[in-house]
Design an enzyme around this catalytic site. Structure first.
Site, short mmCIF file in Angstrom:
data_model
loop_
_atom_site.label_atom_id
_atom_site.label_comp_id
_atom_site.label_asym_id
_atom_site.label_seq_id
_atom_site.Cartn_x
_atom_site.Cartn_y
_atom_site.Cartn_z
CE LYS A 2 -4.30 -1.15 0.52
NZ LYS A 2 -5.30 -1.91 1.57
CE LYS A 32 -4.04 -7.49 -4.90
NZ LYS A 32 -4.18 -7.83 -3.44
CE LYS A 81 -12.77 -4.15 -3.90
NZ LYS A 81 -13.48 -4.06 -2.53
P1 TYM Z 1 -10.76 -7.03 -0.20
O1 TYM Z 1 -11.95 -6.03 -0.14
O2 TYM Z 1 -9.51 -6.36 -0.86
O3 TYM Z 1 -11.37 -8.12 -1.40
C1 TYM Z 1 -12.48 -8.88 -1.10
C2 TYM Z 1 -12.31 -10.41 -1.49
O4 TYM Z 1 -11.78 -10.37 -2.89
C3 TYM Z 1 -10.85 -11.18 -3.25
N1 TYM Z 1 -9.91 -10.75 -4.30
C4 TYM Z 1 -9.57 -11.32 -5.34
N2 TYM Z 1 -9.72 -12.85 -5.54
C5 TYM Z 1 -9.04 -13.10 -6.73
N3 TYM Z 1 -8.39 -12.39 -7.71
C6 TYM Z 1 -8.25 -11.01 -7.35
N4 TYM Z 1 -7.62 -10.20 -8.29
C7 TYM Z 1 -8.83 -10.43 -6.14
N5 TYM Z 1 -8.97 -9.17 -5.61
C8 TYM Z 1 -9.63 -9.32 -4.36
C9 TYM Z 1 -10.01 -10.98 -1.69
O5 TYM Z 1 -9.08 -12.05 -1.50
C10 TYM Z 1 -11.24 -11.08 -0.57
O6 TYM Z 1 -11.38 -12.39 -0.55
N6 TYM Z 1 -8.70 -7.81 4.08
C11 TYM Z 1 -9.83 -8.07 3.31
C12 TYM Z 1 -11.25 -7.83 4.04
C13 TYM Z 1 -11.36 -8.58 5.24
C14 TYM Z 1 -11.42 -9.82 5.53
C15 TYM Z 1 -11.71 -10.07 6.89
C16 TYM Z 1 -11.67 -11.16 4.77
C17 TYM Z 1 -11.35 -7.91 6.53
N7 TYM Z 1 -11.71 -8.71 7.48
C18 TYM Z 1 -11.93 -11.19 7.53
C19 TYM Z 1 -12.07 -12.24 5.33
C20 TYM Z 1 -12.11 -12.35 6.88
C21 TYM Z 1 -9.85 -7.27 2.00
O7 TYM Z 1 -9.18 -6.10 1.81
O8 TYM Z 1 -10.45 -7.75 0.95
#
Ligand code: TYM
Length: 355
Positions: free
Chosen positions: A115, A214, A217
């Site tokens: 980040k 990857k 967003k």
């Molecule tokens: P976030 O909001 O970045 O993404 C949400 C979910 O999407 C998946 N993801 C992807 N999977 C495959 N290819 C990609 N290019 C890709 N981009 C995103 C992420 O792996 C995620 O499953 N830290 C987490 C949010 C979180 C969380 C939690 C997840 C907070 N507390 C507890 C699980 C359990 C995050 O930023 O996800």
């Protein structure tokens, strides 16, 4: 009984990486498990503020994320859908867990480094001169909040994309460390449950414009990702400008031909009935030009997310009071599970007069 928990940050409408890597899996688990198990899906707005957010925009994004979760097929009757900041136990457990979390381990987490665009070997105590933004405590301790999210529900399984694997390993280690500490302190038999990771088949969807990274967003180029609400025309345009190569024909070779292979993967994972594997699919499409391949992928993607797009519009058109009522219901349901675990945690560490 299984307890499924996962979260997504409200930082805009989800893209195909979120959808294929996580959300579609959430819905599948909901549909298979809801009768006997518990499923919790959270809009993790407290995580979103670890980087700068505009308050108005964040509030709007929370709403859009609720709508997106309904649109992909989550059902408030079968899953508990709620905003993280509405259940204040998350922050409270985070504090307690912070007292058991190792700074050394957090320092090895790669997300805060990426980040801030720091190299992988950067240390929190050694601010890199190439980095102008200071490392904030919240960004550094992000994985502790994520562990609190999960452990607060005694979660057994967490469905995520591959980029979250490191955070989940951290959550498991933290649960084990906490259990060890309370086991030697008292004779309560309360334990936090170390959760298992569920990776979906499409665990890492790549960017359209830079297919060795990857899909994300936060990429500043909106053409790098397809949103689940994109119209056919927008999908076609984004795919048209997707980066491929000048090798003739279609073949599946993620190392040598990342762009083409990502398109094949997208098509395969959107609709797994098209072929037995990405390799097979590439063989079926062998003779196509890049242009024809992109058109084909656009058709399949459009077909695959059309219902989601339509449902999204419907949900966004619902009266605000209805969405608020749904959020309230999720908050109460999640709160009753969370309150119970937090009570036990507090008792286990001595923050209770009823010992
Ligand atoms: P976030 O909001 O970045 O993404 C949400 C979910 O999407 C998946 N993801 C992807 N999977 C495959 N290819 C990609 N290019 C890709 N981009 C995103 C992420 O792996 C995620 O499953 N830290 C987490 C949010 C979180 C969380 C939690 C997840 C907070 N507390 C507890 C699980 C359990 C995050 O930023 O996800």
């Amino acid at each position: 009984r299984k307890i499924i928990f996962s979260g997504i940050q409200p930082t805009g409408v989800p893209h195909l990486g979120n959808y294929l890597g996580a959300l579609r899996q959430w819905v599948k688990l909901q549909n298979e498990l809801h009768k006997r198990h518990v499923l919790l899906y959270s809009i993790v707005d407290l995580h979103a503020i670890t980087v700068k957010q505009d308050p108005k925009e964040l509030a709007q994004w929370r709403k859009e994320m609720f709508a997106s979760l309904m649109a992909v097929g989550l059902d408030p009757k079968r899953s508990i859908i709620f905003a993280q900041s509405d259940v204040s136990y998350h922050s409270e457990l985070m504090w307690i867990l912070s007292c058991y979390a190792s700074i050394g381990y957090l320092g090895r987490m790669t997300q805060w480094k990426s980040k801030l665009a720091l190299p992988d070997n950067a240390s929190p105590f050694d601010p890199s001169p190439s980095n102008k933004a200071a490392l904030k405590l919240g960004l550094f301790s992000y994985p502790v909040l994520q562990a609190a999210d999960i452990l607060l529900y005694q979660t057994t399984h967490v469905p995520v994309g591959e980029d979250q694997a490191q955070h989940l390993e951290f959550a498991r280690e933290l649960a084990i460390g906490f259990n060890h500490a309370i086991a030697t302190n008292n004779n309560s038999n309360f334990r936090l449950h170390p959760p298992e990771t569920i990776l979906s088949p499409a665990k890492r969807v790549m960017s359209l414009t830079n297919p060795t990274k990857k899909m994300s967003k936060s990429d500043e180029n909106p053409k790098s990702r397809i949103l689940i609400t994109d119209t056919k025309e927008v999908i076609q345009n984004k795919l048209k400008s997707a980066l491929t190569d000048s090798v003739e024909g279609v073949s599946y070779d993620p190392e040598g031909r990342p762009g083409v292979s990502n398109l094949i993967d997208l098509m395969y994972h959107i609709d797994e009935s098209v072929a037995a594997s990405p390799e097979e699919l590439a063989k079926d499409l062998e003779g196509l030009s890049m242009r024809a391949l992109k058109e084909k992928v656009a058709d399949v993607v459009d077909e695959g997310i059309r219902d989601v797009r339509e449902k999204y519009e419907e949900v966004m058109a619902m009266p605000g009071s209805e969405l608020r009522a749904l959020a309230k219901k999720g908050e109460q349901q999640a709160g009753s599970y969370a309150g119970k675990t937090l009570g036990e945690v507090k008792r286990a560490v001595g923050l209770s007069t009823e010992l």
